[in-house]
Design a protein around this motif. Structure first.
Motif, PDB file in Angstrom:
ATOM      1  N   VAL A  14      41.115  48.054  34.137  1.00  0.00           N
ATOM      2  CA  VAL A  14      42.424  47.398  34.634  1.00  0.00           C
ATOM      3  C   VAL A  14      42.154  45.964  33.654  1.00  0.00           C
ATOM      4  N   ARG A  16      44.630  43.080  32.176  1.00  0.00           N
ATOM      5  CA  ARG A  16      45.668  42.076  32.389  1.00  0.00           C
ATOM      6  C   ARG A  16      45.559  40.957  31.429  1.00  0.00           C
ATOM      7  N   GLU A  21      40.217  42.673  34.781  1.00  0.00           N
ATOM      8  CA  GLU A  21      40.270  42.250  36.086  1.00  0.00           C
ATOM      9  C   GLU A  21      39.713  43.389  37.196  1.00  0.00           C
ATOM     10  N   ARG A 277      46.836  55.635  40.348  1.00  0.00           N
ATOM     11  CA  ARG A 277      46.919  55.078  39.167  1.00  0.00           C
ATOM     12  C   ARG A 277      45.867  55.311  37.892  1.00  0.00           C
ATOM     13  N   GLU A 302      47.993  55.267  28.792  1.00  0.00           N
ATOM     14  CA  GLU A 302      47.500  54.304  29.529  1.00  0.00           C
ATOM     15  C   GLU A 302      48.803  53.898  30.337  1.00  0.00           C
ATOM     16  N   LEU A 305      50.754  47.699  33.257  1.00  0.00           N
ATOM     17  CA  LEU A 305      50.690  46.680  33.984  1.00  0.00           C
ATOM     18  C   LEU A 305      51.943  45.669  33.789  1.00  0.00           C
ATOM     19  N   PHE A 306      52.358  45.128  34.801  1.00  0.00           N
ATOM     20  CA  PHE A 306      53.464  44.139  34.561  1.00  0.00           C
ATOM     21  C   PHE A 306      53.139  42.958  35.252  1.00  0.00           C
ATOM     22  N   GLY A 307      53.874  41.919  34.588  1.00  0.00           N
ATOM     23  CA  GLY A 307      53.971  40.364  35.084  1.00  0.00           C
ATOM     24  C   GLY A 307      55.389  39.739  34.749  1.00  0.00           C
ATOM     25  N   PRO A 311      55.763  44.155  30.390  1.00  0.00           N
ATOM     26  CA  PRO A 311      54.290  44.565  30.326  1.00  0.00           C
ATOM     27  C   PRO A 311      53.292  43.673  29.928  1.00  0.00           C
ATOM     28  N   ALA A 314      47.288  46.840  30.876  1.00  0.00           N
ATOM     29  CA  ALA A 314      47.353  48.435  31.126  1.00  0.00           C
ATOM     30  C   ALA A 314      46.218  48.957  31.932  1.00  0.00           C
ATOM     31  N   ILE A 315      46.289  50.027  32.609  1.00  0.00           N
ATOM     32  CA  ILE A 315      45.076  50.540  32.919  1.00  0.00           C
ATOM     33  C   ILE A 315      44.488  51.709  32.090  1.00  0.00           C
TER      34      ILE A 315
END
Length: 319
Positions: A14, A16, A21, A277, A302, A305-307, A311, A314-315
């Protein structure tokens, strides 16, 4: 005591904002078209619970015991972990009607739909959990119809010692090529049978390679012809079967996924922490080892992942 699952290896990370993380461990096996191991990671020979990935084999056992269904859409529903969309619920009701039964005959517990959109629609309308909405209600309806056809009592049809469940256990052992290592209670209340990931992948290869018109081929063909019934409009296994011609795919709870492609091979995997996921990036990596590619695989290679709504990572697979 037999061998116990030792756990897997790092299969996905994962990331980020460029920072790792977290991650997901698990096990995965890839078989070639002959059933020989092509690649593997983690523990693929110890038993795990395949959860709903066993459903195609259970449907085969029901057919052999007399399940009186000929419509491929109905066979797909009996093999499904449906999303509880309106068309799923109507089809379950129709199966129960055939036996003169209603939802009270189902042993699966009341639940909200598994699909996000369907669940939100029920809640907006002021509804609540029902047995028909439970994602295994198609399988349980098939079990009731099979008992009626075979002359077995409906009472206790979910118990491991019931003739129906004994027949389904024998079918799982036949297709995986392994004795069942343990019997548990699945989320729907029916038995769940422990086999290895290698056995599970081999079963899916046998399904897609079965003789046309045979019970296993009828089930595989039905699921591939009606992928939206097997999962739901947005389910991962549904989208895979739509996007990769000939692919048979079925998810299972706790991070399990199994697929088979005739003339190509099969994959079975388990993510140890049960995270949905992480399944798809690992599965895409496994399918690419078999030379399989399609736009849907690129989409799932992939998981973003969002913030702040955009985006930021990614995983992604490590294997």
């Amino acid at each position: 005591m037999g061998k116990t699952y030792e756990g897997g290896v790092p299969l996905a990370e994962v990331v980020r904002s460029g920072f790792v993380e977290g991650g997901h461990r698990g096990s995965v096996v890839v078989l070639d078209a002959t059933g020989a191991p092509l690649a593997a990671a983690g523990d693929v020979t110890a038993p795990i619970f395949p959860r709903s990935a066993s459903k195609p084999m259970q449907t085969i056992g029901m057919l052999r015991a007399g399940l009186p269904l000929t419509d491929p859409a109905d066979l797909a529903l009996v093999s499904a972990s449906h999303a509880g969309e309106d068309f799923h619920l109507a089809q379950v009701d129709a199966l129960l009607d055939r036996a003169g039964l209603d939802a009270a005959a189902l042993h699966c517990p009341p639940d909200l739909p598994a699909g996000v959109a369907a669940r939100e629609a029920v809640l907006r309308a002021g509804g609540g959990p029902t047995r028909v909405q439970m994602n295994c209600s198609g399988k349980h309806s098939g079990m009731l119809l099979t008992c009626e056809a075979a002359g077995w009592p409906r009472d206790g049809y979910w118990r491991p010692e019931h003739p129906l469940q004994q027949r389904l256990r024998a079918t799982v052992e036949e297709f995986t090529g392994e004795p069942v290592a343990a019997v548990g209670v699945d989320g729907c209340g029916a038995p769940v049978l422990a086999v290895s990931l290698t056995g599970l992948a081999g079963a899916y290869l046998r399904l897609v390679d079965a003789e046309p018109g045979s019970a296993p081929r009828r089930v595989a063909d039905a699921m591939r012809a009606h992928p939206e019934i097997v999962g739901g409009t947005q389910a991962d296994d549904t989208r895979l079967m739509r996007g990769v011609p000939g692919l048979l795919a079925k998810i299972g709870a706790e991070g399990v996924f199994a697929v088979g492609l005739p003339g190509v091979g099969a994959v079975a995997l388990k993510i140890d922490d049960g995270a949905d996921r992480a399944r798809m990036p690992v599965l895409v990596s496994a399918l690419r080892r078999l030379g399989v590619d399609a736009p849907v695989l690129t989409e799932y290679a992939e998981i973003p992942l969002f913030g702040g709504g955009v985006p930021v990572g990614a995983i992604r697979p490590l294997w």
